[in-house]
Design an enzyme around this catalytic site. Structure first.
Site, PDB file in Angstrom:
ATOM      1  N   THR A   1       3.855   2.873  -3.477  1.00 26.19           N
ATOM      2  CA  THR A   1       2.415   2.749  -3.299  1.00 26.19           C
ATOM      3  C   THR A   1       2.074   1.273  -3.289  1.00 26.19           C
ATOM      4  O   THR A   1       2.766   0.474  -3.920  1.00 26.19           O
ATOM      5  CB  THR A   1       1.653   3.438  -4.434  1.00 26.19           C
ATOM      6  OG1 THR A   1       0.260   3.047  -4.406  1.00 26.19           O
ATOM      7  CG2 THR A   1       2.196   3.070  -5.790  1.00 26.19           C
TER       8      THR A   1
ATOM      9  N   CYS B   1      -1.172   0.028   2.907  1.00 29.05           N
ATOM     10  CA  CYS B   1      -1.197   1.355   2.289  1.00 29.05           C
ATOM     11  C   CYS B   1       0.010   2.077   2.852  1.00 29.05           C
ATOM     12  O   CYS B   1       0.253   2.036   4.066  1.00 29.05           O
ATOM     13  CB  CYS B   1      -2.488   2.089   2.619  1.00 29.05           C
ATOM     14  SG  CYS B   1      -2.465   3.831   2.126  1.00 29.05           S
TER      15      CYS B   1
END
Length: 244
Positions: free
Chosen positions: A91, A204
């Site tokens: 992440t 992202c």
């Protein structure tokens, strides 16, 4: 390409689930990359801990970052107990708390921002546009890290930030990838380039699932792939190799 023993591989610990869509991509990439390097039937020595994303996403939305640390720390500890030689948090956004995890781990935490910054510098880019969650785009942790490598960051205008963030949580994290959203993202990227961005960071881990194969007018930096490549270099490198 060698087809010999891969027993010298170090174990990659994947701390995933944020979301599981991109975590599955990490698993695919590290295995494909090891197979490319070693040949034959080789695959990555890795362990995976996938957290429940819902409470972490709720903590993000409420800006209660402290609440997200314990489940991530528990997962990282479990990876180490399972034999991980390095922890890869799958992440971008939750690297906001990466220093708090790294300080308690007995093995390195491979920071996605550091990996990305090195790739940007190696490409000769000094001004990048940053796409990601609102937290990644608006908080300073990612911009400061890039600035430490001499890279300036341009973020989208407020309406574009809202669009990028909404699509991540309402679509990409749920496995929904549409042509209309792809066009919206490319339009946002074009506006960043018009404001002087020499490259665009897909900050992202789900974004490259949407934009994979899209043609861009400037270099792009897909953080999931860059992170996976760095993890494999660490796993197959010499014992002196260490992540930044």
């Amino acid at each position: 390409m060698s087809t010999g023993s891969g027993s010298e591989q170090r174990v990659i610990g994947l701390l995933g689930g944020m979301s599981w869509q991109s975590t599955a991509e990490y698993y695919r990439l590290v295995n494909e990359l090891v197979a490319e390097r070693l040949g034959g039937l080789h695959s990555a020595r890795c362990v995976l801990y996938s957290v429940d994303f819902a409470p972490i996403a709720a903590a993000q939305a409420a800006q209660r970052w402290d609440e997200a640390v314990p489940p991530l720390a528990e997962a990282a500890d479990a990876l180490v107990r399972a034999g991980a030689d390095v922890v890869v948090m799958c992440t971008n956004t939750m690297h906001l708390v990466a220093p708090r995890l790294a300080e308690r781990l007995p093995v390195p935490l491979l920071h996605i921002g550091e990996v990305t910054a090195r790739a940007v510098v190696d490409a000769g880019v000094r001004r990048v546009g940053l796409l990601g969650t609102a937290f990644t785009m608006e908080k300073s942790f990612y911009r400061d890290l890039l600035a430490g490598h001499g890279v300036e960051t341009v973020t989208p205008e407020p309406r574009d930030r809202e669009t990028v963030h909404r699509i991540i949580y309402e679509e990409l994290c749920r496995g929904v990838f549409t042509e209309s959203s792809r066009r919206e993202y490319l339009a946002v990227a074009d506006r960043l380039v018009a404001r002087g961005a020499q490259g665009v960071v897909y900050g992202c881990t789900e974004i490259e699932l949407l934009l994979n194969g899209s043609v861009a007018p400037v270099p792009v930096f897909p953080t999931t792939r860059l992170h996976a490549e760095a993890a494999v270099r660490f796993a197959l490198g010499s014992p002196t190799d260490r992540p930044a």
